[in-house]
Design a protein around this motif. Structure first.
Motif, PDB file in Angstrom:
ATOM      1  N   LEU A   1      -9.867   8.578   4.678  1.00 26.97           N
ATOM      2  CA  LEU A   1      -8.625   8.006   4.163  1.00 26.97           C
ATOM      3  C   LEU A   1      -8.874   6.587   3.675  1.00 26.97           C
ATOM      4  CD1 LEU A   1      -5.559   7.901   3.691  1.00 26.97           C
ATOM      5  CD2 LEU A   1      -5.322   7.284   6.123  1.00 26.97           C
ATOM      6  N   PHE A   2      -9.549   5.780   4.496  1.00 26.28           N
ATOM      7  CA  PHE A   2      -9.822   4.389   4.104  1.00 26.28           C
ATOM      8  C   PHE A   2     -10.772   4.319   2.918  1.00 26.28           C
ATOM      9  CE2 PHE A   2      -8.288   3.555   8.466  1.00 26.28           C
ATOM     10  CZ  PHE A   2      -7.240   2.725   8.127  1.00 26.28           C
ATOM     11  N   LYS A   3     -11.716   5.240   2.825  1.00 21.90           N
ATOM     12  CA  LYS A   3     -12.613   5.278   1.661  1.00 21.90           C
ATOM     13  C   LYS A   3     -11.832   5.632   0.405  1.00 21.90           C
ATOM     14  CE  LYS A   3     -16.773   6.203   4.315  1.00 21.90           C
ATOM     15  NZ  LYS A   3     -17.834   7.172   4.657  1.00 21.90           N
ATOM     16  N   CYS A   4     -10.830   6.483   0.523  1.00 20.27           N
ATOM     17  CA  CYS A   4      -9.972   6.801  -0.624  1.00 20.27           C
ATOM     18  C   CYS A   4      -9.145   5.578  -1.027  1.00 20.27           C
ATOM     19  CB  CYS A   4      -9.050   7.976  -0.306  1.00 20.27           C
ATOM     20  SG  CYS A   4      -9.875   9.580  -0.185  1.00 20.27           S
ATOM     21  N   ILE A   5      -8.565   4.891  -0.058  1.00 25.10           N
ATOM     22  CA  ILE A   5      -7.773   3.699  -0.346  1.00 25.10           C
ATOM     23  C   ILE A   5      -8.624   2.656  -1.064  1.00 25.10           C
ATOM     24  CG2 ILE A   5      -6.565   1.733   0.702  1.00 25.10           C
ATOM     25  CD1 ILE A   5      -5.612   3.772   2.894  1.00 25.10           C
ATOM     26  N   ALA A   6      -9.886   2.536  -0.663  1.00 21.10           N
ATOM     27  CA  ALA A   6     -10.797   1.564  -1.271  1.00 21.10           C
ATOM     28  C   ALA A   6     -11.405   2.052  -2.584  1.00 21.10           C
ATOM     29  CB  ALA A   6     -11.915   1.217  -0.281  1.00 21.10           C
ATOM     30  N   GLY A   7     -11.076   3.263  -3.013  1.00 22.66           N
ATOM     31  CA  GLY A   7     -11.606   3.771  -4.268  1.00 22.66           C
ATOM     32  C   GLY A   7     -13.057   4.201  -4.195  1.00 22.66           C
ATOM     33  N   LEU A   8     -13.600   4.329  -2.992  1.00 23.86           N
ATOM     34  CA  LEU A   8     -14.986   4.750  -2.830  1.00 23.86           C
ATOM     35  C   LEU A   8     -15.128   6.266  -2.947  1.00 23.86           C
ATOM     36  CD1 LEU A   8     -15.886   2.395   0.149  1.00 23.86           C
ATOM     37  CD2 LEU A   8     -16.376   2.048  -2.286  1.00 23.86           C
ATOM     38  N   ILE A   9     -14.061   6.973  -2.604  1.00 22.57           N
ATOM     39  CA  ILE A   9     -13.977   8.430  -2.773  1.00 22.57           C
ATOM     40  C   ILE A   9     -12.630   8.701  -3.428  1.00 22.57           C
ATOM     41  CG2 ILE A   9     -13.761  10.642  -1.576  1.00 22.57           C
ATOM     42  CD1 ILE A   9     -15.657   9.595   0.543  1.00 22.57           C
TER      43      ILE A   9
ATOM     44  N   ALA B   1     -12.672  -4.612   2.563  1.00 24.93           N
ATOM     45  CA  ALA B   1     -12.683  -3.504   3.509  1.00 24.93           C
ATOM     46  C   ALA B   1     -14.015  -3.414   4.234  1.00 24.93           C
ATOM     47  CB  ALA B   1     -12.417  -2.189   2.780  1.00 24.93           C
ATOM     48  N   LEU B   2     -13.947  -3.214   5.533  1.00 25.47           N
ATOM     49  CA  LEU B   2     -15.106  -2.851   6.347  1.00 25.47           C
ATOM     50  C   LEU B   2     -14.754  -1.504   6.954  1.00 25.47           C
ATOM     51  CD1 LEU B   2     -15.987  -6.121   8.312  1.00 25.47           C
ATOM     52  CD2 LEU B   2     -17.340  -5.015   6.552  1.00 25.47           C
ATOM     53  N   ILE B   3     -15.440  -0.492   6.510  1.00 26.88           N
ATOM     54  CA  ILE B   3     -15.137   0.865   6.962  1.00 26.88           C
ATOM     55  C   ILE B   3     -16.298   1.363   7.804  1.00 26.88           C
ATOM     56  CG2 ILE B   3     -14.601   3.225   6.215  1.00 26.88           C
ATOM     57  CD1 ILE B   3     -13.564   1.911   3.578  1.00 26.88           C
TER      58      ILE B   3
ATOM     59  N   LEU C   1       0.854  -1.185   0.000  1.00 31.93           N
ATOM     60  CA  LEU C   1       0.000   0.000   0.000  1.00 31.93           C
ATOM     61  C   LEU C   1       0.888   1.233   0.000  1.00 31.93           C
ATOM     62  CD1 LEU C   1      -2.727   1.502   0.326  1.00 31.93           C
ATOM     63  CD2 LEU C   1      -2.462   1.214   2.791  1.00 31.93           C
ATOM     64  N   LYS C   2       0.607   2.131  -0.934  1.00 33.99           N
ATOM     65  CA  LYS C   2       1.347   3.392  -0.979  1.00 33.99           C
ATOM     66  C   LYS C   2       0.346   4.518  -1.183  1.00 33.99           C
ATOM     67  CE  LYS C   2       5.090   5.883  -3.185  1.00 33.99           C
ATOM     68  NZ  LYS C   2       6.178   5.839  -4.155  1.00 33.99           N
ATOM     69  N   VAL C   3       0.341   5.439  -0.236  1.00 35.05           N
ATOM     70  CA  VAL C   3      -0.485   6.644  -0.311  1.00 35.05           C
ATOM     71  C   VAL C   3       0.492   7.790  -0.491  1.00 35.05           C
ATOM     72  CG1 VAL C   3      -2.088   8.122   0.958  1.00 35.05           C
ATOM     73  CG2 VAL C   3      -2.271   5.628   1.166  1.00 35.05           C
ATOM     74  N   ASP C   4       0.346   8.517  -1.606  1.00 36.64           N
ATOM     75  CA  ASP C   4       1.337   9.531  -1.960  1.00 36.64           C
ATOM     76  C   ASP C   4       0.689  10.901  -2.136  1.00 36.64           C
ATOM     77  OD1 ASP C   4       3.762  10.679  -2.695  1.00 36.64           O
ATOM     78  OD2 ASP C   4       3.552  10.085  -4.786  1.00 36.64           O
ATOM     79  N   ALA C   5       0.840  11.746  -1.128  1.00 39.38           N
ATOM     80  CA  ALA C   5       0.454  13.169  -1.182  1.00 39.38           C
ATOM     81  C   ALA C   5      -1.015  13.371  -1.559  1.00 39.38           C
ATOM     82  CB  ALA C   5       1.370  13.930  -2.130  1.00 39.38           C
ATOM     83  N   ILE C   6      -1.913  12.589  -0.935  1.00 35.31           N
ATOM     84  CA  ILE C   6      -3.325  12.784  -1.276  1.00 35.31           C
ATOM     85  C   ILE C   6      -3.926  13.923  -0.465  1.00 35.31           C
ATOM     86  CG2 ILE C   6      -3.673  10.393  -2.029  1.00 35.31           C
ATOM     87  CD1 ILE C   6      -5.359  10.000   0.556  1.00 35.31           C
ATOM     88  N   SER C   7      -4.812  14.643  -1.133  1.00 33.12           N
ATOM     89  CA  SER C   7      -5.572  15.723  -0.503  1.00 33.12           C
ATOM     90  C   SER C   7      -7.021  15.585  -0.932  1.00 33.12           C
ATOM     91  CB  SER C   7      -5.032  17.087  -0.912  1.00 33.12           C
ATOM     92  OG  SER C   7      -3.731  17.282  -0.384  1.00 33.12           O
TER      93      SER C   7
ATOM     94  N   LYS D   1      -4.958  16.450   3.985  1.00 36.87           N
ATOM     95  CA  LYS D   1      -4.011  17.417   3.431  1.00 36.87           C
ATOM     96  C   LYS D   1      -2.646  16.757   3.253  1.00 36.87           C
ATOM     97  CE  LYS D   1      -6.067  20.862   6.358  1.00 36.87           C
ATOM     98  NZ  LYS D   1      -5.819  21.813   7.423  1.00 36.87           N
ATOM     99  N   ASN D   2      -2.303  16.472   2.006  1.00 37.43           N
ATOM    100  CA  ASN D   2      -0.973  15.968   1.669  1.00 37.43           C
ATOM    101  C   ASN D   2      -0.570  14.742   2.508  1.00 37.43           C
ATOM    102  OD1 ASN D   2       1.288  16.159   0.002  1.00 37.43           O
ATOM    103  ND2 ASN D   2       2.439  17.283   1.554  1.00 37.43           N
ATOM    104  N   VAL D   3      -1.433  13.740   2.559  1.00 35.82           N
ATOM    105  CA  VAL D   3      -1.191  12.526   3.356  1.00 35.82           C
ATOM    106  C   VAL D   3      -0.352  11.542   2.548  1.00 35.82           C
ATOM    107  CG1 VAL D   3      -2.263  10.557   4.510  1.00 35.82           C
ATOM    108  CG2 VAL D   3      -3.341  12.824   4.628  1.00 35.82           C
TER     109      VAL D   3
END
Length: 122
Positions: free
Chosen positions: A47-55, A81-83, A6-12, A22-24
Motif C-alpha cells: 500500500l505504501f509503495k503504491c502511495i509513493a508511486g513505486l508500484i 517515505a521510508l518503507i 492523501l486520498k486512496v480510492d478503490a485501489i487493487s 482489494k478495493n482499498v
C-alpha cells in the motif's frame, strides 16, 4: 471543509496472480494521524509503495495533495517515505547520510541538516 492530503480510492493490486490489495479506499486530512494495521503479508508495505508511486496498482486512483500518483506513474513531489527497512549507509556519518538524501531534491542545505542533527542530539 478541508481537503484530504492523501486520498486512496478503490485501489487493487495483483502480483504473480496473487491479490495483494482489494478495493482499498481511505482519506487522510491535515493534522490527522492514521494508523495502518494488519498481520504480516496483509499488504501494508505494498500500500505504501503504491502511495509513493513505486508500484502502480491495476485499478483505482491515489492522490497526494493534487498529484495523481497512478496517472503520473511516479513518485509524488514533496513526499518523503521510508518503507520497510531504512537504507542508511553504516560507514557514513549521520550528516553524510542526510546530505545524500537532501541531494535528491536539492531543497535543503547544510544549515537545515545541521539543525535537524542538533534537534535530535547528534
Amino acid at each position: 471543509m478541508t481537503s484530504p492530503f492523501l486520498k486512496v480510492d478503490a485501489i487493487s493490486l495483483t502480483l504473480k496472480n496473487e491479490p495483494i490489495l482489494k478495493n482499498v479506499s481511505f482519506e487522510a486530512y491535515p493534522g490527522e494521524v492514521v494508523g495502518i494495521v494488519g498481520r504480516n503479508g496483509s499488504g501494508k508495505s505494498m500500500l505504501f509503495k503504491c502511495i509513493a508511486g513505486l508500484i502502480i496498482p491495476q485499478q483505482g486512483e491515489i492522490w497526494v495533495g493534487n498529484f495523481a500518483v497512478v496517472r503520473e506513474r511516479r513518485f509524488p513531489p514533496h513526499l518523503g517515505a521510508l518503507i520497510e527497512k531504512p537504507g542508511f549507509i553504516g560507514s557514513l556519518s549521520a550528516y553524510e547520510n542526510l546530505k545524500i538524501l537532501a541531494s535528491i531534491q536539492g531543497k535543503i542545505g547544510d544549515a537545515e541538516i545541521l539543525e535537524a542533527l542538533r534537534i535530535v542530539g547528534s
